[in-house]
Design a protein around this motif. Structure first.
Motif, short mmCIF file in Angstrom:
data_model
loop_
_atom_site.label_atom_id
_atom_site.label_comp_id
_atom_site.label_asym_id
_atom_site.label_seq_id
_atom_site.Cartn_x
_atom_site.Cartn_y
_atom_site.Cartn_z
N CYS A 241 0.83 -1.19 0.00
CA CYS A 241 0.00 0.00 0.00
C CYS A 241 0.87 1.25 0.00
N CYS B 235 -3.61 3.72 0.72
CA CYS B 235 -4.28 3.33 -0.52
C CYS B 235 -3.55 2.13 -1.12
N THR B 236 -4.26 1.40 -1.98
CA THR B 236 -3.62 0.30 -2.68
C THR B 236 -2.55 0.85 -3.60
N ARG C 295 -7.94 2.08 -4.15
CA ARG C 295 -8.70 1.58 -3.02
C ARG C 295 -8.15 2.10 -1.69
N GLY D 46 -8.25 2.68 2.36
CA GLY D 46 -8.78 1.90 3.46
C GLY D 46 -7.84 1.88 4.64
N TYR E 137 -5.43 -0.48 7.03
CA TYR E 137 -4.60 -1.68 6.93
C TYR E 137 -4.07 -2.06 8.31
N MET F 201 -5.55 -5.21 4.02
CA MET F 201 -6.65 -4.26 4.14
C MET F 201 -7.71 -4.85 5.07
N ASP G 173 -12.19 -1.62 3.85
CA ASP G 173 -12.15 -1.13 2.47
C ASP G 173 -13.06 0.10 2.36
N SER H 236 -13.16 1.99 -0.52
CA SER H 236 -13.17 2.35 -1.94
C SER H 236 -14.55 2.74 -2.46
#
Length: 160
Positions: free
Chosen positions: A58, A80-81, A86, A88, A90, A96, A99, A101
């Motif tokens: 991430c 974020c991813t 995405r 979220g 973690y 994650m 989520d 997103s």
């Protein structure tokens, strides 16, 4: 980018790394990233008090005009991813847990000047900002399952 040396004087352990942003230690961990883009964002890493570094997939993706760097709090941190698609929360292994997103959070500036911080958990709850399709911004409190605590409220914050 700074060359960093963290030294734990209790057990004489050390960690050396490069970082453009770093958080304070909280709950035994510090988050840091080495800048990968022009806005100061990049892949996140965690450092524990023994000097062990965990690399995550991430990222820290700053919003303009400013976005406070995430901190690890109550077992979670906001990021974020890899593709920033995405957002979220973690866990410290980089999984994650919540989520976010489905909420439009990407164009809302979080900054201390506005009295708004990057999302983090305190007493089991985190405050998030998100925009609807009409670019109205709402503030909501979520719990550690991602469920709303109460109803989201409209706030006077601009969307970029």
């Amino acid at each position: 980018v700074w060359e960093c040396l963290i030294w734990n004087v209790v057990d004489n352990s050390q960690a050396e790394f490069d970082a453009s942003k770093i958080s304070t230690f909280q709950d035994g961990y510090s988050l840091f990233c080495e800048a990968e883009d022009a806005f100061g964002g990049g892949r996140l890493n965690a450092l524990n008090t023994k000097g062990e570094i965990t690399e995550f997939t991430c990222k820290f993706v700053p919003n303009k005009p400013g976005h406070n760097f995430p901190v690890y709090s109550e077992g979670l941190f906001y990021a974020c991813t890899d593709k920033a698609a995405r957002p979220g929360f973690y866990d410290i292994e980089g999984n994650m847990v919540i989520d976010l997103s489905s909420y439009n959070m990407g164009r809302i500036p979080y900054s201390s000047e506005m009295g708004v911080n990057a999302p983090y958990f305190e007493n089991g709850q985190a405050t998030i900002l998100f925009a609807n399709n009409a670019d109205s911004v709402f503030e909501a409190v979520i719990d550690k399952t991602g469920a709303f605590v109460g109803e989201p409220e409209k706030v006077d914050v601009s969307v970029y």
